[in-house]
Design an enzyme around this catalytic site. Structure first.
Site, PDB file in Angstrom:
ATOM      1  N   HIS B  11       0.832  -1.198  -0.035  1.00 35.58           N
ATOM      2  CA  HIS B  11       0.159   0.031   0.104  1.00 35.58           C
ATOM      3  C   HIS B  11       0.908   1.104   0.124  1.00 35.58           C
ATOM      4  O   HIS B  11       0.528   1.976   0.822  1.00 35.58           O
ATOM      5  CB  HIS B  11      -1.115   0.087   1.172  1.00 35.58           C
ATOM      6  CG  HIS B  11      -1.878  -1.221   1.332  1.00 35.58           C
ATOM      7  ND1 HIS B  11      -2.851  -1.111   0.287  1.00 35.58           N
ATOM      8  CD2 HIS B  11      -1.976  -2.368   1.839  1.00 35.58           C
ATOM      9  CE1 HIS B  11      -3.858  -2.165   0.557  1.00 35.58           C
ATOM     10  NE2 HIS B  11      -3.233  -2.996   1.390  1.00 35.58           N
ATOM     11  N   VAL B 154     -19.109  -4.073  -1.173  1.00 33.73           N
ATOM     12  CA  VAL B 154     -18.765  -3.730  -2.888  1.00 33.73           C
ATOM     13  C   VAL B 154     -17.519  -3.446  -2.643  1.00 33.73           C
ATOM     14  O   VAL B 154     -16.875  -2.557  -1.971  1.00 33.73           O
ATOM     15  CB  VAL B 154     -19.677  -2.399  -3.206  1.00 33.73           C
ATOM     16  CG1 VAL B 154     -19.531  -2.019  -4.515  1.00 33.73           C
ATOM     17  CG2 VAL B 154     -21.366  -2.848  -2.782  1.00 33.73           C
ATOM     18  N   ASP B 185     -12.246   0.750   4.090  1.00 37.46           N
ATOM     19  CA  ASP B 185     -11.041   1.435   3.865  1.00 37.46           C
ATOM     20  C   ASP B 185     -10.691   2.004   2.503  1.00 37.46           C
ATOM     21  O   ASP B 185      -9.790   2.642   2.191  1.00 37.46           O
ATOM     22  CB  ASP B 185      -9.797   0.826   4.543  1.00 37.46           C
ATOM     23  CG  ASP B 185      -9.706  -0.739   4.166  1.00 37.46           C
ATOM     24  OD1 ASP B 185     -10.817  -1.327   3.109  1.00 37.46           O
ATOM     25  OD2 ASP B 185      -8.853  -1.520   3.818  1.00 37.46           O
TER      26      ASP B 185
END
Lengths: 286, 286, 286, 286, 286, 286
Positions: B11, B154, B185
């Site tokens: 990330h 989703v 997140d």
């Protein structure tokens, strides 16, 4: 108020103050927990057992999480990772309902009981990831070594439950595994179980996480209240329509629920518990 | 250490300091979250989605308890009392796995998605207490009024998830109902969702209990670590056998995972996030 | 023909002419509808209830079509469109068989009964899209507003069925919904139900389509004849082998079926219905 | 009105008057029935096939009743009486959905197809009372002699369906059995099938009851309209947002749906059917 | 007979005499085992794998009997006695079909594969007593100690199967357990497996009973012949209608099946196996 | 050794020598096969019936193989090939357990019984590929023509089983079909059945393969020993704790098992079989 009636869970044998107070006021006290149906079962306890059995799997799954001190095993597994094992001692109402939920999550479930006819029925109706095994110390000990969640679901109304799992037997379980004894307040079948509270629900013994809150259905009052009312309401209606005296005469199962009347104790267990006099029901309601 | 490699979740777009530190040390950084398989899916994210989806139902069921601030509804119901309703927005990996667990508990489950072909497959394989419904605001709004547990599932890799449930829409839910946004997140699809922590996992908005811990799989590390290793290990083995350069050349999906190499950023999103230069992978590994 | 016997459905209480004619000819009349088995059930009615219960779902589904005046909802739904709701009042033979079919079509099915033990068994054996709910006015009223097909399946042998659904309660149903009362000829549990014929099977009240043909099994004679013969044939064989007198002596359940013998009425209901004399069976067959 | 658009089922090849009228008014005509998705399937036909397939079993069951001229066999049977047999020709969308419903009723179901890979998938997902059999004349003939309900579910978009069941083959069926050809308007796979209407839906050939209404979904408009809108709405939205020209350029599948534009025929089948000129789509929308 | 054709299983690479004889007679030899479908799978091998997989569980169950030298464990267990464990290596056609049968018997089944996407599909469609586990030596070794029936179901067309189970690993199995290697003739994945015959099907190694007949489908010719004909007949029909030359030109998958033509070897493996010349198919059929 | 006890299967009526020897030694002989539970069933026979019923399907499937002289039909079929038919005569313990296994394999299963209430229960709990049919000669004859495996599962304790299948009726079965009579040693319900041995288990009559080993559970001793011990052990424990005299007095069902005591025969059947004196149990144990 000699005709004031109480129709609810009472557990008078465990509370002498309450018993004396009710006697003094000549309350007609009918206790949910001793009412019987025509086949001798306790119909006003069954819904609570159903909810306790079903909830126990959710609670057990939750406490298996690392954050709660558990092993960090997810009972249902995922594709490529084997599911966890749930061992349920007792194939009655609590055990059957626990087995349905644990099977629904995809766990490998074992239900043990000494009533083989009951195991046959469970084999007929439960999903294929539930295995039924005759309950004895050898089988329990063997199963414990791969058990992630152990649910004590043995309840013998009016009798002391045998201690099926000793402290020593827990040592074969993986640290952080979870033990629940649903019938902890009636003796329980797991030696290391002792009642806890919703405020402090768990403790560890031998590295094993114990959840032993006696009143599990209180977690889900919206479901348990409706379930309880479904079975108590017909009695309440009958009492309201006929009066308690006529109701008790007509329904011998309800009569089994009568604990106090006209200032006298009509339930043997209560009388014995407090070393007080006992009067037979027949004598009172003629 | 110019040849030191990192193969894990990185990330980097969200962390400039880390990016710069790694660049300086000329680390070869391959990020799990951007590796692709031959069909363009993200194989190293899928196991986490599976566990998050499955766990979400346990967590949601647990927080529905009165003691946790929930409505006190038990999702599975009991004979004579209707089960609770679970609404799952999204029929992908998270949603399908959540649906399996919720159906297993006996809840009435609705899965919504705009991909009708996916709903067809779910209709083929999920139990009969799962209903598939086309996802639109009208259907969501209508379903919310009887929803006890809402699971936002989703996830659109690399794209902002649309906000399917606004704060206003929550008002039709019963107080104490539970809302979880599994992809909180990455934007999340529920307006009132904001990331929480395992230490303080829940908060209330409009009387609705929100559980929005981003890293749900951390609850069950024993299962999630094995699940993750199942899919990462073959890559690790390949890198160990061939070296990273040859591996990257041979496996174009693994190449998609390369974020940094030889002090250069090879991943566009990372470069753009930090407004730094971008070098094409082809250029670097020839 | 003093020894001529009739062993079939007779319903003599409803037909004085037939009763008198049979008495005159000294027919031995054993009525299917009053024969009992060893547990007091009516074994020669059960197969008809099974077929009526199963067929009712086909018929109800058919009449939900727009062309028949229904809402145009297909009970099973399709992927992306929610299925219809079926509410079944009564969890006995009719209701259980209706529930199996409705669940098979994929509808959301609710079975209501006041016998919680029966609901427990249904929870054990029916598919997961069947929900069991305790039957009371509150629950019925709440369910009706989303019910597409209402099946009245309450049958209390020898007793008047309580009116569970009033005309006023129908108003919450969507126009064009379908109501069937399978036990309409024995009182029925829906106020607006009145017997119709296979020639003119339906009518509308408050916009709700009513199908109330009493003799549903006549639609499927090939199945119902075999089902009936399965249970009547052993009695017929016994009568043929032993003669009716010996058979009646040996089988106290069959004796319950004896309505007329030697020109006398041996069935109290028939005698009372026509205000004629009653002779005890014991007296006649010694 | 040169820019007026029509986006619906059009079937222009079968209606020259309509075609000419639309051409004259320079309508932009996009036909549901020729729109394709990215894999070449017809996404706007699928929901209708699903509903037709599912409904066909209800309709067939209903017409098997004696009162409708059927054999009087109830497809689901009852305990002690074997269920009926359903033979479904074609394992595509119609056939699979029909099989789900027939299996749900408890019938013995056989699905035939020449695509063995499709049969493998059906074997994976359908209930155990569905048998898959390779489709050929020998197998069809053998199955027909015990078939109570025959459903023709073969649909080859743009191609003539082979005639799988001849008039002669029907002779082995029991009189009063039911035959439905769901694709009767596109040729059908049963020789004796010819389109009927909702007003007069059935006729008999060789004693076999035929139900051949082409537009079965019209029976259940509340379900079929929602199902259709689920798939058409995203196209409608795109057209509304981008205008038809841009939409057609961007979505090559939608372009397949364009039949008329600027007074010209852009669909070959329509042009050929009416022996008129054809203009390529590319030419018109550049 | 230059135009005589053979369309069957040939396995020429394993038989030089046969190859030479066919070459000499200029036979057109198309081998079932090398024909491919449009997705590169081997459609004429699949039915044999299905039957072999399904049968293997029957055979394994049978040989577990004491009389056959097995442990005397019945795989399905009975109420009160835990079922046996089946470990299946490989989740392809053989493994999936074996899993369906073993699950149907009520055994505890584990399917291992390195393709996690395949395991996900199996998790979607197989019964709940099947667990999917990632295949590696650690997991295999751990599972073997409680395995009663081990089924080797790994088949990699054209490649050597890795040896997943060594002789040493068998030592953790209980004496009398059964090992089957369905792909034994193509290398097999179990070290101790060697081909046996229907006449002498089993032998013991390390106390473990091995059943390794290569041609399992020969046990059930009535089923396997029909299954095979279902898939070969369409090819045969095509060849009969178009002639082999045209058929080969039109169907590139069938062309993959061409081994010999005009006295030349067109299949590389055959040529290499016998160190003979190879001619490209394109060259021969233009 | 006047107090030596034997608690096992004894079958003394069939063995005079054994009876005399035991009498002479004044053995207390309690026979498993005559012990009753509180509802009059034979609890120590049930586990053997369960295993025999389940195993019968494995054995029957195995002997259907061509190599064993069977038809070569695989009961489960494969996609595209219909499964085989299994006909089970009797829906008791043997039949129900056989049905579970046969259904698990995917066969089309028919269970016949004359007890319709039992068939109703089987309809509730067995998978959908099991059909229940009333048992009579017409139905049996009709079913036999498509039966691949016939299992005689009729057992009437203490009574002669009726001969349901005559030699003539077998002629409609396909040559090589398999017939098993699980209760062959107690008369059997198939005329052509005669006891065979594990050494020579099968023979052919009219081309039909007969497997009639009386002691099927001996094939799987590890499972059957545990199953048997589950039910015998509690009796053994009671006898060990209380002594046999007290145990017999306390448990009237166990008393039914007493065959010999103090040199006298207390079981009527044994006494009658050997034309020896009979002493009532009451007389002996007071």
């Amino acid at each position: 108020m000699p005709n004031l009636g109480l129709f609810t869970y009472l557990h008078l044998a465990a509370n002498k103050n309450l018993t004396c107070a009710l006697l003094k006021k000549k309350i007609v006290a009918i206790a949910y927990e001793t009412v019987e149906d025509s086949s001798g079962k306790l119909p006003l306890l069954t819904p609570m057992s159903e909810i306790a059995g079903r909830s126990s799997v959710i609670i057990g799954s939750f406490y298996l999480s690392k954050q709660s001190g558990g092993t960090g095993i997810f009972l249902g597994g995922v594709p490529g990772v084997a599911p966890g094992h749930v061992l349920i001692l007792g194939g009655g109402v609590v055990g059957t309902n626990a087995a349905k939920m644990a099977a629904g999550l995809g766990a490998e479930v074992t239900v043990m009981d000494i009533n083989v006819d009951r195991l046959r029925y469970l084999d007929d109706i439960l999903p294929k990831n539930v295995t039924t095994v005759y309950s004895n110390t050898y089988n329990i000990q063997k199963a414990l070594s791969s058990t992630d969640l152990l649910i004590g679901a043995v309840l013998i109304p009016g009798a002391k439950v045998p201690q099926l799992v000793t402290r020593g037997m827990l040592s074969s379980m993986r640290e952080g595994s979870v033990v629940m004894d649903v019938a902890v307040d009636q003796g329980g079948c797991i030696q290391t179980a002792r009642p806890t509270t919703h405020a402090h629900p768990t403790y560890k013994v031998e590295g094993i996480l114990h959840y032993c809150v006696p009143n599990i259905p209180a977690l889900y009052p919206r479901t348990s209240t409706v379930a309880l009312t479904n079975v108590t309401f017909p009695y309440a209606l009958k009492i309201a329509e006929l009066g308690y005296r006529k109701s008790l005469k007509k329904d011998s199962g309800l009569t089994k629920g009568l604990n106090l009347m006209e200032g006298k104790i009509t339930c043997k267990q209560v009388a014995e518990a407090h070393e007080m006099d006992w009067t037979s029901i027949e004598e009172i309601i003629e």
